[in-house]
Design a protein around this motif. Sequence first.
Motif, short mmCIF file in Angstrom:
data_model
loop_
_atom_site.label_atom_id
_atom_site.label_comp_id
_atom_site.label_asym_id
_atom_site.label_seq_id
_atom_site.Cartn_x
_atom_site.Cartn_y
_atom_site.Cartn_z
N ARG A 93 0.84 -1.19 0.00
CA ARG A 93 0.00 0.00 0.00
C ARG A 93 0.88 1.25 0.00
O ARG A 93 0.60 2.24 -0.67
N ARG A 94 1.98 1.17 0.73
CA ARG A 94 2.90 2.31 0.78
C ARG A 94 3.50 2.58 -0.59
O ARG A 94 3.54 3.72 -1.04
N THR A 96 2.32 1.78 -3.45
CA THR A 96 1.26 2.26 -4.33
C THR A 96 1.05 3.75 -4.14
O THR A 96 0.95 4.51 -5.10
N GLU A 97 0.98 4.18 -2.86
CA GLU A 97 0.78 5.60 -2.59
C GLU A 97 1.95 6.43 -3.10
O GLU A 97 1.78 7.48 -3.71
N MET A 100 1.94 6.91 -6.75
CA MET A 100 0.92 7.89 -7.12
C MET A 100 1.40 9.32 -6.90
O MET A 100 1.33 10.16 -7.79
N VAL A 101 1.94 9.60 -5.70
CA VAL A 101 2.35 10.98 -5.43
C VAL A 101 3.56 11.36 -6.28
O VAL A 101 3.74 12.52 -6.63
N ASN A 104 2.27 12.29 -9.66
CA ASN A 104 1.64 13.60 -9.53
C ASN A 104 2.65 14.72 -9.36
O ASN A 104 2.38 15.87 -9.69
N ALA A 105 3.81 14.39 -8.83
CA ALA A 105 4.85 15.40 -8.65
C ALA A 105 5.54 15.74 -9.97
O ALA A 105 5.99 16.86 -10.18
N THR A 107 4.27 14.88 -13.30
CA THR A 107 3.39 15.19 -14.43
C THR A 107 3.29 16.68 -14.74
O THR A 107 3.34 17.06 -15.93
N THR A 196 4.77 20.67 -6.39
CA THR A 196 4.03 19.57 -6.99
C THR A 196 3.91 18.35 -6.09
O THR A 196 3.14 17.43 -6.38
N LEU A 197 4.69 18.32 -5.00
CA LEU A 197 4.49 17.28 -4.00
C LEU A 197 4.61 17.91 -2.63
O LEU A 197 5.50 18.72 -2.39
N MET A 198 3.68 17.55 -1.77
CA MET A 198 3.80 17.98 -0.38
C MET A 198 3.08 16.95 0.49
O MET A 198 1.89 16.70 0.30
N GLN A 199 3.84 16.37 1.39
CA GLN A 199 3.26 15.44 2.34
C GLN A 199 3.87 15.73 3.69
O GLN A 199 4.96 16.28 3.79
#
Lengths: 247, 265
Positions: A93-94, A96-97, A100-101, A104-105, A107, A196-199
């Motif tokens: 799951r990690r 996969t996430e 994804m991010v 998104n960062a 693209t 473009t990425l922030m977590q």
Amino acid sequence: MSEKKLALITNGKRLDGRKLNEIRPMKIEAGVLAHADGSCYIEMGKTKVIAGVFGPMEFHPKHKQDPLTGILNCRYRMAAFSTEERIRPGPSRRSTEISMVTANALTPALFLREYPKTMVELTIEVLQADASTRVAGINAASVALADAGIPMRDLVTSVAVGKVDGQLVLDVAGKEDTEGETDFPVAMLPRSRKITLMQLDGHLTKDEFGKAMDLAWSGVDTIYKMQVKALKDKYVKEKIATEEVQK
Amino acid sequence: MTTDLLAPIMRENVLRLLNDNLRMDGRKADEFRVIELQAPILDKPSGSALVKMGKTTVMAGVQIELGTPYPDTPDEGALSVNSEFLPLADPEFEGGRPSDESIELSRVVDRGIRESKAIDMSKLVIESGKHVWMVYVDLWVLDSDGSLIDAAGIAALAALMNAKVKSAKVVGDKVEVGEDSKPLPLKDHPVPCTVIKVGDKLVLDSTRAEEQGMDCRITVTTRADGAICAMQKGLAGSFTQEEIAKAIDYSVERGKQVRKLLKIK
């Protein structure tokens, strides 16, 4: 649980001797793989990551194609031997996430509308993990995408800010991730200052957010120069090699 | 796919209205829908809640079961958050393996609870290193009309607030579970708030139609003291630092508003 809490900062120096606002020693090499259209190997301290790109190419399965734009498919994985305890191969799951991010960062930096119905396949493999693996992955992926000749508005540069013993630090490593209070990875387009990425996980006040971003920008500016240099170096090498052959 | 073809049209529509600070349902860009909450909603699980924000409907169930602790945290219980995007909630949701969006939602909600240290994990130990309580939070999306992460996060919190932990005692190498129970001890009440970006406009509590044309979103989860415990920028697109700072401000306010609704002192 350990009796005595490990001091992560002593006299302004971190466990690995760095100052609070220093990034780890880094190595970035472009064009390291023979078959991939673009590739990059990166080391951020002990974190070692390789990224490879194929594409743009025909999108499979066909029914998921987008008639208006190419699509970036990202696969982030950690090698079984990348950590002290073996990681069972396969997606989690990690991962996969993170895949994804990461997509998104990256693209927003790519001119994918120039290649409708295609896909760009990006593979990021963490060979050794010492924190900030998604950050290293994004840094390597940007260079790999540029190396593949995908038209880009800018590279994407990433760094993680942490909070350790109550203080903000740049480029989280090892124990700073596992024992620290906060992990705050970000990625941006350096020239336009777009994020473009922030977590975040942990604890950060609104005030600390501003200070953490200042640290992040300084890290990004430094790493960006290294990414650009890696690409230039590759082409200088190719130029020299071509000249040798022509002699 | 029909929705993809509608996306650019929907986006234009949304932007045109936003220029006058209007939305399709009459709200302003920074207005929230009314939250309908029922907690508990079910009898069988330990805790439960049903949250509706407009048509978005999420049901949360909390089940607390015996388990073994993770080797590196022998004195702590464990938390596991899972979500299901039911096919009946949205024509786009397929059955089978959880989608990336479903995994993202459950991990973001998990992060908010875990990082805010909302659940006092040390109070879930029955026998150090051997027997602990595992808290399972399951989020069932029953109807999708935008802001799923927010609805799920609020439902999770409301369900945790009425969850009960049974009494347990160790007899030999077994655990005997008693009949009486106590409320699950909560130390904080994290609330997520998602802001979407359409063009250069920030929109709160977005509907599905608004999300069709969005560029990206940012979810900020705050604790009761206003500090941020989780953040997740979602989808492609980008934010400026000022926009994120604004999203943080919105989230702090939203947190206060939701905690008031949940009657948290």
